[in-house]
Design a protein around this motif. Structure first.
Motif, PDB file in Angstrom:
ATOM      1  N   PRO A  87       0.830  -1.222   0.000  1.00  0.00           N
ATOM      2  CA  PRO A  87       0.000   0.000   0.000  1.00  0.00           C
ATOM      3  C   PRO A  87       0.851   1.252   0.000  1.00  0.00           C
ATOM      4  O   PRO A  87       1.958   1.279   0.551  1.00  0.00           O
TER       5      PRO A  87
ATOM      6  N   ARG B  20       0.094   3.931   1.559  1.00  0.00           N
ATOM      7  CA  ARG B  20       0.080   4.367   2.948  1.00  0.00           C
ATOM      8  C   ARG B  20      -0.348   3.188   3.816  1.00  0.00           C
ATOM      9  O   ARG B  20      -1.333   2.519   3.523  1.00  0.00           O
TER      10      ARG B  20
ATOM     11  N   THR C 208      -7.346   1.042   6.602  1.00  0.00           N
ATOM     12  CA  THR C 208      -8.328   1.067   5.521  1.00  0.00           C
ATOM     13  C   THR C 208      -7.711   0.589   4.212  1.00  0.00           C
ATOM     14  O   THR C 208      -8.282  -0.251   3.507  1.00  0.00           O
ATOM     15  N   GLN C 209      -6.522   1.107   3.870  1.00  0.00           N
ATOM     16  CA  GLN C 209      -5.880   0.709   2.616  1.00  0.00           C
ATOM     17  C   GLN C 209      -5.315  -0.710   2.692  1.00  0.00           C
ATOM     18  O   GLN C 209      -5.361  -1.449   1.719  1.00  0.00           O
ATOM     19  N   THR C 210      -4.794  -1.086   3.848  1.00  0.00           N
ATOM     20  CA  THR C 210      -4.225  -2.420   3.980  1.00  0.00           C
ATOM     21  C   THR C 210      -5.306  -3.487   3.916  1.00  0.00           C
ATOM     22  O   THR C 210      -5.126  -4.545   3.302  1.00  0.00           O
TER      23      THR C 210
END
Length: 434
Positions: free
Chosen positions: A163, A165, A169-171
């Motif tokens: 990711p 960041r 949420t992104q992971t």
């Protein structure tokens, strides 16, 4: 252009070019997962009754029975099994197997032809796109290059998976499967999650496929452990032997060979003693295979297998003196060089058979995951292409409005002025949802 963006576009381009071939190989690979087990299940009806005394029929009688039952074919190997109720089998070439009663030598039949045809068709698709004759070599090159491309896709995909960041949420979007997603969000989630969790088995399966496909890759296996590669790679040697055998069969069937070489090289009377010596050599054997025809009466070779047929660490080759039955050599897996051991392991890592049924299961699931990866990757690429085309049309439309050439209803508008409805339409076209 950043390095990550360059890698992304290369990943996308390679996937778009080789995607369909990789998809075909993944699907056929998944279908071939339990080939041996399914074939054995289909042949379960060929069990035999053990007579009093359990005396097995002579090898010469088995071969004579096979010749009478299939006069159009020539045996290439004889397999006997330790299971007392299991039939003996004779390979006839081109995927044909004749089962025989090991006690009476009676022919039992050729097994499930439908199941064997199904797996043979899938194998041909998997290896060389079902091509024949000269186009087969080209198709083999295509599948080999596609295997190499798939390896790049898996490795580069691992880098792109990281990711931008490290937020939850992104992971989570690339780490865990999520339910209820549709369209682009679903494809994105599946593509990243399956790519991560099946990365290791896919690397092993695809890398071993590259070794099988290319002589230079097979030679590299030996060089990695500091050994000189053999003159002919195992893959090339196997292909040459198969081609030679096929040509010999074709010549025989065409009637050009009227006096074929004897199968037992004059050992008709002593081959049974040699076979008994081979089966008594070890107690944990499951099958003993005698390759036919025997080329030399001085050295008779038996392949002894204690595994499933795809576990080289459980196989050995016993060579006996045809006259005295003395052991001339016994080559076990541990006796081979590190390069030869690694090359043998990689051959059956491709199918997972080296680890038995658990390995086959992992390989089959990884092949299925590979098919989904290709499908979702192509879907994401097509969506990106469609969005790019829509943005191009939106930009052209904006220029026309700005220049006062047209409006949404076909009328002219002053230069630089936009109606509120036109602004909303441009926004929806240039930034579509999903």
């Amino acid at each position: 252009m950043t390095l990550r963006k360059l890698l992304f576009w290369t990943h996308l381009a390679v996937g778009a070019v080789a995607g369909l071939v990789i998809l075909l190989m993944s699907v056929t690979g998944a279908l071939l997962t339990y080939q041996k087990q399914i074939t054995a299940w289909a042949d379960r009806g060929y069990r035999v009754e053990v007579p009093a005394g359990g005396q097995r029929a002579p090898v010469a009688a088995l071969l004579a029975s096979a010749s009478a039952a299939t006069p159009d074919a020539r045996p290439t190997s004889l397999v006997v099994r330790q299971d007392s109720r299991a039939p003996a089998s004779i390979a006839l070439g081109r995927g044909r197997t004749l089962f025989l009663d090991p006690y009476t030598a009676a022919a039992l039949g050729e097994g499930s032809t439908r199941v064997r045809t199904f797996f043979r068709v899938n194998t041909d698709l998997h290896r060389w796109l079902a091509m024949k004759d000269k186009p087969r070599e080209t198709a083999r090159l295509v599948t080999g290059v596609s295997n190499l491309a798939f390896l790049f896709l898996v490795l580069s995909g691992l880098v792109l998976w990281v990711p931008r960041r490290w937020t939850w949420t992104q992971t989570r979007a690339v780490l865990l499967p999520r339910r209820g997603l549709r369209g682009k969000a679903r494809d994105y989630n599946w593509h990243h999650v399956l790519g991560l969790w099946f990365a290791i088995p896919l690397v092993m399966i695809v890398a071993s496929g590259v070794v099988i496909s290319f002589p230079w890759a097979s030679a590299l296996v030996y060089r990695v452990v500091g050994e000189k590669p053999p003159t002919a790679s195992p893959a090339a040697a196997g292909a040459a032997v198969a081609t030679s055998a096929a040509n010999a069969r074709a010549t025989t069937l065409a009637g050009k060979t009227t006096t074929p070489a004897p199968l037992l090289a004059g050992l008709d009377g002593s081959i049974d003693a040699l076979l008994a010596r081979a089966t008594a050599h070890t107690t944990d054997w499951r099958t003993v295979t005698l390759q036919l025809p025997i080329k030399s009466a001085e050295k008779v070779s038996f392949a002894i297998d204690a595994g499933n047929g795809g576990q080289p660490q459980l196989r050995q080759t016993l060579v006996l003196d045809g006259a005295t039955a003395a052991v001339l050599s016994n080559e076990r897996f541990a006796d081979g060089t590190r390069g030869r051991q690694l090359r043998s392991i990689l051959r059956f890592t491709h199918t997972g058979e080296v680890l038995g049924v658990p390995g086959q299961t992992v390989a089959g699931l990884a092949s299925l995951a590979g098919a989904i990866l290709v499908w979702t990757g192509l879907a994401l690429s097509f969506r990106r292409l469609a969005a790019w085309l829509r943005r191009g049309r939106a930009a052209k439309y904006a220029v026309e409005l700005t220049n006062g050439e047209t409006s949404a209803v076909g009328g002219a508008v002053p230069r630089g002025e936009f109606a509120y409805s036109e602004r909303l339409r441009l926004r929806s076209v240039s930034n579509p949802s999903g």
